[in-house]
Design a protein around this motif. Structure first.
Motif, PDB file in Angstrom:
ATOM      1  N   ILE A   1       0.571  -1.148  -0.388  1.00 24.45           N
ATOM      2  CA  ILE A   1       0.039   0.134  -0.042  1.00 24.45           C
ATOM      3  C   ILE A   1       0.975   0.808  -0.379  1.00 24.45           C
ATOM      4  N   SER A   2       0.142   2.149  -0.606  1.00 24.01           N
ATOM      5  CA  SER A   2       1.255   3.320  -0.680  1.00 24.01           C
ATOM      6  C   SER A   2       0.698   5.290   0.504  1.00 24.01           C
ATOM      7  N   MET A   3       0.662   6.171   0.377  1.00 24.55           N
ATOM      8  CA  MET A   3       0.533   6.724   0.787  1.00 24.55           C
ATOM      9  C   MET A   3       0.513   8.290   0.610  1.00 24.55           C
ATOM     10  N   ARG A   4       0.077   9.288   1.433  1.00 23.38           N
ATOM     11  CA  ARG A   4       0.125  10.712   0.234  1.00 23.38           C
ATOM     12  C   ARG A   4      -0.332  11.655   1.283  1.00 23.38           C
ATOM     13  N   SER A   5       0.466  11.854   2.091  1.00 29.00           N
ATOM     14  CA  SER A   5       0.778  13.137   3.472  1.00 29.00           C
ATOM     15  C   SER A   5       1.847  13.376   3.860  1.00 29.00           C
ATOM     16  N   LEU A   6       1.704  14.822   4.031  1.00 28.42           N
ATOM     17  CA  LEU A   6       3.160  15.170   5.335  1.00 28.42           C
ATOM     18  C   LEU A   6       3.105  14.538   5.920  1.00 28.42           C
ATOM     19  N   PHE A   7       4.509  14.593   6.472  1.00 31.34           N
ATOM     20  CA  PHE A   7       4.683  13.636   8.336  1.00 31.34           C
ATOM     21  C   PHE A   7       3.819  14.567   9.303  1.00 31.34           C
ATOM     22  N   LYS A   8       4.339  16.022   8.894  1.00 33.30           N
ATOM     23  CA  LYS A   8       3.954  16.623   9.940  1.00 33.30           C
ATOM     24  C   LYS A   8       1.807  16.504  10.718  1.00 33.30           C
ATOM     25  N   GLU A   9       1.615  16.153   9.716  1.00 32.25           N
ATOM     26  CA  GLU A   9       0.406  16.062   9.159  1.00 32.25           C
ATOM     27  C   GLU A   9       0.595  14.108   9.418  1.00 32.25           C
ATOM     28  N   THR A  10       0.548  13.673   9.548  1.00 34.85           N
ATOM     29  CA  THR A  10       0.430  12.127   9.292  1.00 34.85           C
ATOM     30  C   THR A  10       0.335  11.145  10.721  1.00 34.85           C
ATOM     31  N   SER A  11      -0.863  10.580  10.838  1.00 29.87           N
ATOM     32  CA  SER A  11      -0.525   9.448  12.179  1.00 29.87           C
ATOM     33  C   SER A  11       0.188   8.372  12.090  1.00 29.87           C
ATOM     34  N   ILE A  12       0.201   8.558  13.414  1.00 32.46           N
ATOM     35  CA  ILE A  12       1.630   7.309  13.559  1.00 32.46           C
ATOM     36  C   ILE A  12       0.607   5.637  12.589  1.00 32.46           C
ATOM     37  N   GLU A  13      -0.494   5.423  13.256  1.00 30.29           N
ATOM     38  CA  GLU A  13      -1.127   5.191  12.749  1.00 30.29           C
ATOM     39  C   GLU A  13      -0.765   3.777  10.929  1.00 30.29           C
ATOM     40  N   THR A  14      -1.072   5.604  11.041  1.00 30.85           N
ATOM     41  CA  THR A  14      -0.485   5.628   9.005  1.00 30.85           C
ATOM     42  C   THR A  14       0.438   5.219   8.897  1.00 30.85           C
ATOM     43  N   LEU A  15       1.688   5.375   8.971  1.00 33.29           N
ATOM     44  CA  LEU A  15       2.968   4.665   9.456  1.00 33.29           C
ATOM     45  C   LEU A  15       3.083   3.563   9.628  1.00 33.29           C
ATOM     46  N   GLN A  16       2.199   2.583  10.908  1.00 30.24           N
ATOM     47  CA  GLN A  16       1.967   1.673  11.199  1.00 30.24           C
ATOM     48  C   GLN A  16       1.916   0.463  10.062  1.00 30.24           C
ATOM     49  N   ARG A  17       1.244   1.278   9.419  1.00 24.88           N
ATOM     50  CA  ARG A  17       0.005   0.226   8.441  1.00 24.88           C
ATOM     51  C   ARG A  17       0.931  -0.006   7.408  1.00 24.88           C
TER      52      ARG A  17
ATOM     53  N   PHE B   1       6.587  -4.488   4.444  1.00 21.29           N
ATOM     54  CA  PHE B   1       7.589  -4.920   5.004  1.00 21.29           C
ATOM     55  C   PHE B   1       7.673  -5.905   5.360  1.00 21.29           C
ATOM     56  N   TRP B   2       6.666  -5.793   6.893  1.00 26.11           N
ATOM     57  CA  TRP B   2       6.577  -7.150   7.937  1.00 26.11           C
ATOM     58  C   TRP B   2       5.759  -8.098   6.740  1.00 26.11           C
ATOM     59  N   GLY B   3       4.483  -7.804   5.746  1.00 27.74           N
ATOM     60  CA  GLY B   3       4.383  -8.863   4.652  1.00 27.74           C
ATOM     61  C   GLY B   3       5.299  -9.649   4.235  1.00 27.74           C
TER      62      GLY B   3
ATOM     63  N   SER C   1       9.677  -3.790  -4.861  1.00 25.73           N
ATOM     64  CA  SER C   1      10.134  -2.616  -3.823  1.00 25.73           C
ATOM     65  C   SER C   1       9.129  -1.291  -5.065  1.00 25.73           C
ATOM     66  N   SER C   2       9.869  -0.315  -4.987  1.00 26.88           N
ATOM     67  CA  SER C   2       9.901   1.014  -5.652  1.00 26.88           C
ATOM     68  C   SER C   2      10.706   2.145  -5.538  1.00 26.88           C
ATOM     69  N   ILE C   3      10.995   3.025  -7.028  1.00 27.03           N
ATOM     70  CA  ILE C   3      11.501   3.652  -6.652  1.00 27.03           C
ATOM     71  C   ILE C   3      12.097   4.549  -5.453  1.00 27.03           C
ATOM     72  N   ALA C   4      11.068   4.939  -4.276  1.00 30.27           N
ATOM     73  CA  ALA C   4      10.878   5.431  -3.109  1.00 30.27           C
ATOM     74  C   ALA C   4      11.883   4.779  -2.009  1.00 30.27           C
ATOM     75  N   GLY C   5      12.241   3.123  -2.743  1.00 32.55           N
ATOM     76  CA  GLY C   5      13.573   2.722  -1.590  1.00 32.55           C
ATOM     77  C   GLY C   5      14.649   3.338  -2.186  1.00 32.55           C
TER      78      GLY C   5
ATOM     79  N   GLY D   1       6.468   7.335   5.023  1.00 29.21           N
ATOM     80  CA  GLY D   1       6.242   5.956   5.472  1.00 29.21           C
ATOM     81  C   GLY D   1       6.680   5.165   4.270  1.00 29.21           C
ATOM     82  N   TYR D   2       5.679   5.140   3.001  1.00 32.95           N
ATOM     83  CA  TYR D   2       5.684   4.427   1.985  1.00 32.95           C
ATOM     84  C   TYR D   2       7.535   3.992   1.540  1.00 32.95           C
ATOM     85  N   SER D   3       7.820   5.430   1.674  1.00 31.38           N
ATOM     86  CA  SER D   3       9.776   5.629   1.280  1.00 31.38           C
ATOM     87  C   SER D   3      10.515   4.294   2.337  1.00 31.38           C
ATOM     88  N   ALA D   4       9.935   4.301   3.477  1.00 30.97           N
ATOM     89  CA  ALA D   4      10.702   4.124   5.093  1.00 30.97           C
ATOM     90  C   ALA D   4      10.551   2.497   4.725  1.00 30.97           C
ATOM     91  N   SER D   5       8.833   2.188   4.538  1.00 32.00           N
ATOM     92  CA  SER D   5       8.625   0.447   4.301  1.00 32.00           C
ATOM     93  C   SER D   5       9.609  -0.269   2.930  1.00 32.00           C
TER      94      SER D   5
END
Length: 267
Positions: A90-106, A112-114, A137-141, A150-154
């Motif tokens: 899955i991907s995401m689209r939001s700035l880190f300062k506005e992003t919930s921890i839940e989004t990053l964990q998901r 990664f864990w999958g 993976s992705s260019i974001a990797g 969060g997507y890049s981190a994963s």
């Protein structure tokens, strides 16, 4: 028919690149197994390929038990695994300062864990067959992208983990590789998580101008056949990877210009 009678396991095969891979491997005579969270889509996929060696099972790859049950079911049906393609993501689209921890964990749980869970249970069989372990993976990797922290981190995590596995498995005859499709026409941006971990419901890109999932699947199959280390698709993707290595400061500015307009994230 290089893949004839090979057992190919693909996570996230109900749509997008995963579905294209399922259909491409079936066309090559492979025995395919796939999983996804939406049973209706999996059932439809199986119905389309009725009479062909296609096993489907509903599973959420972020759940370790689901992954274990899925791989066990594959072994029960086919007896072994030649190729594992960790495609679910899955991907995401939001700035880190506005992003919930839940989004990053998901993002980490799925991307990664999958891959870790499915690989852990499938690896003994892949070692036996001297097969291929692949991560989509992705260019974001390779390059952190704004709005997709969060997507890049994963994907960075996936790349580093697979590189470590490649070294560990060198003497086992297993080919470990990852593929970075670049922007590919799929549903991933429509279901990308927003700051509140909810699907954004739209794509910020013109999907009609992107590489098709079917074309991407063909490139991936050729890379597996040649047992490549990595595969970076699209000219834009290759340019980004090399520019980031050679001119990182300039790349910062170019990435900012691509994703922002008048100080606002638009892509």
């Amino acid at each position: 028919m290089v893949f004839k009678n090979k057992v190919v396991v693909i996570t996230g095969g109900s749509e997008g690149i995963g579905k294209a891979l399922v259909e491409a491997f079936i066309a090559q005579g492979a025995k395919v197994a796939t999983c996804g969270r939406n049973y209706d889509k999996l059932y439809m996929l199986q119905s389309i390929h009725a009479g062909k060696p296609l096993m489907v099972q509903a599973a959420d790859v972020s759940n370790e038990t689901d992954c274990k049950n899925f791989i066990n079911a594959v072994i029960k049906v086919y007896g072994t695994i030649d190729i594992l393609i960790n495609n679910a993501g899955i991907s995401m689209r939001s700035l880190f300062k506005e992003t919930s921890i839940e989004t990053l964990q998901r993002l980490m749980d799925v991307n990664f864990w999958g891959a870790v869970y499915c690989t852990k249970f499938a690896l003994p069989y892949i070692i036996q067959t001297k097969g291929t372990l692949l991560g989509v993976s992705s260019i974001a990797g390779y390059r952190g992208l704004p709005g997709r922290c969060g997507y890049s981190a994963s994907k960075f995590a996936m790349n580093g983990w697979l590189e470590a596995l490649r070294t560990e498995l060198m003497d086992e005859g297993v080919n470990v590789m990852w593929v970075c499709p670049g922007f590919t026409a799929s549903n991933i941006r429509n279901v990308a998580l927003n700051k509140d971990a909810k699907p954004q419901g739209e794509s910020p890109l013109d999907e009609s101008k992107l590489m098709t999932a079917e074309e991407c699947a063909q490139h991936i199959m050729k890379a597996i056949e040649k047992r490549k280390r990595t595969l970076v698709l699209t000219a834009q993707g290759k340019e980004t990877v090399w520019m980031n290595k050679l001119f990182p400061s300039l790349t910062d500015k170019l990435i900012k210009r691509f994703f922002y307009k008048d100080g606002e994230l638009v892509k």
